[in-house]
Each structure stands twice: as C-alpha cells, then as structure tokens.
Design a protein around this motif. Structure first.
Motif, PDB file in Angstrom:
ATOM      1  N   GLU A  18      39.075   9.084  -3.452  1.00 14.71           N
ATOM      2  CA  GLU A  18      38.903   7.726  -3.980  1.00 14.71           C
ATOM      3  C   GLU A  18      40.232   6.977  -4.005  1.00 14.71           C
ATOM      4  OE1 GLU A  18      37.010   8.093  -7.759  1.00 14.71           O
ATOM      5  OE2 GLU A  18      35.093   8.711  -6.897  1.00 14.71           O
ATOM      6  N   LYS A  19      41.309   7.636  -4.409  1.00 17.26           N
ATOM      7  CA  LYS A  19      42.625   6.995  -4.439  1.00 17.26           C
ATOM      8  C   LYS A  19      43.083   6.629  -3.023  1.00 17.26           C
ATOM      9  CE  LYS A  19      43.180   7.447  -8.865  1.00 17.26           C
ATOM     10  NZ  LYS A  19      42.918   6.332  -9.734  1.00 17.26           N
ATOM     11  N   LEU A  20      42.842   7.508  -2.064  1.00 13.44           N
ATOM     12  CA  LEU A  20      43.209   7.232  -0.672  1.00 13.44           C
ATOM     13  C   LEU A  20      42.418   6.041  -0.137  1.00 13.44           C
ATOM     14  CD1 LEU A  20      44.856   8.064   1.794  1.00 13.44           C
ATOM     15  CD2 LEU A  20      43.038   9.641   2.383  1.00 13.44           C
ATOM     16  N   TYR A  21      41.131   5.984  -0.464  1.00 11.69           N
ATOM     17  CA  TYR A  21      40.284   4.864  -0.040  1.00 11.69           C
ATOM     18  C   TYR A  21      40.807   3.555  -0.631  1.00 11.69           C
ATOM     19  CZ  TYR A  21      36.094   2.231   1.145  1.00 11.69           C
ATOM     20  OH  TYR A  21      35.217   1.297   1.653  1.00 11.69           O
ATOM     21  N   GLU A  22      41.163   3.565  -1.915  1.00 11.95           N
ATOM     22  CA  GLU A  22      41.709   2.366  -2.558  1.00 11.95           C
ATOM     23  C   GLU A  22      43.021   1.942  -1.896  1.00 11.95           C
ATOM     24  OE1 GLU A  22      42.149   3.009  -6.760  1.00 11.95           O
ATOM     25  OE2 GLU A  22      40.033   3.556  -6.999  1.00 11.95           O
ATOM     26  N   THR A  23      43.879   2.907  -1.588  1.00  8.19           N
ATOM     27  CA  THR A  23      45.154   2.609  -0.945  1.00  8.19           C
ATOM     28  C   THR A  23      44.936   1.991   0.430  1.00  8.19           C
ATOM     29  OG1 THR A  23      46.159   4.460  -2.117  1.00  8.19           O
ATOM     30  CG2 THR A  23      47.355   3.610  -0.208  1.00  8.19           C
ATOM     31  N   LEU A  24      44.030   2.574   1.220  1.00  2.74           N
ATOM     32  CA  LEU A  24      43.740   2.033   2.546  1.00  2.74           C
ATOM     33  C   LEU A  24      43.128   0.644   2.463  1.00  2.74           C
ATOM     34  CD1 LEU A  24      42.375   5.181   4.408  1.00  2.74           C
ATOM     35  CD2 LEU A  24      44.507   3.953   4.861  1.00  2.74           C
ATOM     36  N   SER A  25      42.331   0.392   1.444  1.00  2.00           N
ATOM     37  CA  SER A  25      41.715  -0.929   1.315  1.00  2.00           C
ATOM     38  C   SER A  25      42.765  -1.995   1.004  1.00  2.00           C
ATOM     39  CB  SER A  25      40.618  -0.914   0.251  1.00  2.00           C
ATOM     40  OG  SER A  25      41.168  -0.725  -1.033  1.00  2.00           O
ATOM     41  N   VAL A  26      43.877  -1.607   0.394  1.00  2.00           N
ATOM     42  CA  VAL A  26      44.965  -2.557   0.135  1.00  2.00           C
ATOM     43  C   VAL A  26      45.845  -2.710   1.382  1.00  2.00           C
ATOM     44  CG1 VAL A  26      47.062  -2.936  -1.225  1.00  2.00           C
ATOM     45  CG2 VAL A  26      44.976  -2.129  -2.347  1.00  2.00           C
ATOM     46  N   ILE A  27      46.157  -1.598   2.034  1.00  2.00           N
ATOM     47  CA  ILE A  27      47.061  -1.618   3.181  1.00  2.00           C
ATOM     48  C   ILE A  27      46.424  -2.288   4.398  1.00  2.00           C
ATOM     49  CG2 ILE A  27      48.269  -0.150   4.857  1.00  2.00           C
ATOM     50  CD1 ILE A  27      48.693   1.854   2.594  1.00  2.00           C
ATOM     51  N   ASN A  28      45.195  -1.897   4.737  1.00  2.00           N
ATOM     52  CA  ASN A  28      44.554  -2.417   5.953  1.00  2.00           C
ATOM     53  C   ASN A  28      43.045  -2.529   5.741  1.00  2.00           C
ATOM     54  OD1 ASN A  28      43.961  -3.194   8.541  1.00  2.00           O
ATOM     55  ND2 ASN A  28      45.229  -1.619   9.515  1.00  2.00           N
ATOM     56  N   GLY A  33      37.228  -1.498   6.932  1.00  2.00           N
ATOM     57  CA  GLY A  33      35.881  -2.047   7.067  1.00  2.00           C
ATOM     58  C   GLY A  33      35.251  -1.679   8.402  1.00  2.00           C
ATOM     59  N   ASP A  34      36.051  -1.763   9.478  1.00  2.00           N
ATOM     60  CA  ASP A  34      35.534  -1.401  10.805  1.00  2.00           C
ATOM     61  C   ASP A  34      35.139   0.066  10.863  1.00  2.00           C
ATOM     62  OD1 ASP A  34      36.004  -3.998  11.604  1.00  2.00           O
ATOM     63  OD2 ASP A  34      37.863  -3.528  12.689  1.00  2.00           O
ATOM     64  N   ILE A  35      35.986   0.934  10.332  1.00  2.00           N
ATOM     65  CA  ILE A  35      35.702   2.374  10.342  1.00  2.00           C
ATOM     66  C   ILE A  35      34.470   2.672   9.495  1.00  2.00           C
ATOM     67  CG2 ILE A  35      36.566   4.620   9.559  1.00  2.00           C
ATOM     68  CD1 ILE A  35      37.789   3.669  12.180  1.00  2.00           C
ATOM     69  N   THR A  36      34.367   2.038   8.338  1.00  2.00           N
ATOM     70  CA  THR A  36      33.218   2.254   7.457  1.00  2.00           C
ATOM     71  C   THR A  36      31.928   1.827   8.144  1.00  2.00           C
ATOM     72  OG1 THR A  36      34.619   1.914   5.524  1.00  2.00           O
ATOM     73  CG2 THR A  36      32.251   1.734   5.188  1.00  2.00           C
ATOM     74  N   LYS A  37      31.946   0.677   8.833  1.00  2.00           N
ATOM     75  CA  LYS A  37      30.754   0.223   9.564  1.00  2.00           C
ATOM     76  C   LYS A  37      30.386   1.200  10.678  1.00  2.00           C
ATOM     77  CE  LYS A  37      31.334  -4.726   8.862  1.00  2.00           C
ATOM     78  NZ  LYS A  37      31.685  -5.995   9.505  1.00  2.00           N
ATOM     79  N   GLU A  38      31.398   1.695  11.390  1.00  2.00           N
ATOM     80  CA  GLU A  38      31.123   2.638  12.479  1.00  2.00           C
ATOM     81  C   GLU A  38      30.512   3.931  11.937  1.00  2.00           C
ATOM     82  OE1 GLU A  38      33.440   4.955  16.082  1.00  2.00           O
ATOM     83  OE2 GLU A  38      34.368   3.205  15.162  1.00  2.00           O
ATOM     84  N   ILE A  39      31.043   4.423  10.832  1.00  2.00           N
ATOM     85  CA  ILE A  39      30.499   5.640  10.222  1.00  2.00           C
ATOM     86  C   ILE A  39      29.063   5.401   9.777  1.00  2.00           C
ATOM     87  CG2 ILE A  39      30.675   7.161   8.209  1.00  2.00           C
ATOM     88  CD1 ILE A  39      33.748   6.847   8.480  1.00  2.00           C
ATOM     89  N   ASP A  40      28.814   4.257   9.138  1.00  2.00           N
ATOM     90  CA  ASP A  40      27.454   3.926   8.702  1.00  2.00           C
ATOM     91  C   ASP A  40      26.512   3.822   9.887  1.00  2.00           C
ATOM     92  OD1 ASP A  40      28.157   3.899   6.053  1.00  2.00           O
ATOM     93  OD2 ASP A  40      28.353   1.716   5.921  1.00  2.00           O
TER      94      ASP A  40
END
Length: 109
Positions: A18-28, A33-40
């Motif tokens: 969860e912390k890594l996800y939060e960090t990535l959401s701030v950095i890029n 979002g693109d990776i999350t859509k592709e995984i979904d």
C-alpha cells in the motif's frame, strides 16, 4: 503460533504494498493508471473487452490492443498445443499396440 506469524508477515507485506502504491501515485500517476488499467483489462475483464477512462467495460477490437492480441494469440497457441499432445498420445497408443502385435508374432515363430 505459526498461523499468527504468517498473518503478521502478510499484514506487513500488505502494508508495504500500500505504501509503495501511494508513493508511485505521487511520483508518476499517469504510468500507474496505465499499468492498473492494463492489469484490469488482462485479469478482470473478458478477453474481448476493456475499460474506458471511467472504468466502464467497453468492447474493443483485439487488433487495436496489443495486450489483448497477445492474450488471444497465447490462448490459440495453447489450444493448438493441446490438440497436438492429444494426437501424439493417440498415435503413441496405436504404435504400442502394433509393437505388441509384432512381438507376439515374433514369439510365435
């Protein structure tokens, strides 16, 4: 005791995730979002559907999406391999029967 130990480890790993996800959401956020859509798209939707920017499932031509094209190609390849394996197993069974008959003929001579 082992169950508690494993639970604590899973909670710790989940917290790090969860912390890594939060960090990535701030950095890029765009990349995330693109990776999350592709995984979904690959793991949560039927192979012929994708999600639009609002998260709604939409029909999409497989040719327009390289990930969906690859998934469809891999499924077709897996089916072809399965068919080949069945054919080889069937032919092997026939050859074993023929070999048994030949051995029987040799022993009768």
């Amino acid at each position: 005791l082992e169950l508690i130990y494993n639970t604590v480890i899973l909670l710790f790993v989940n917290d790090i995730d969860e912390k890594l996800y939060e960090t990535l959401s701030v950095i890029n956020p765009r990349w995330l979002g693109d990776i999350t859509k592709e995984i979904d798209t690959v793991f949560c939707s039927p192979p012929h559907a994708t999600q639009d920017s609002d998260g709604n499932t939409t029909e999409e031509d497989v040719e327009d999406n390289p990930t969906l094209k690859k998934v469809k190609s891999n499924r077709a390849t897996n089916e072809e391999i399965g068919t080949l394996i069945e054919t080889i197993q069937r032919e092997r069974g026939q050859m074993e029967k023929e070999r048994a008959l030949k051995e029987e003929e040799i022993w009768l001579l």
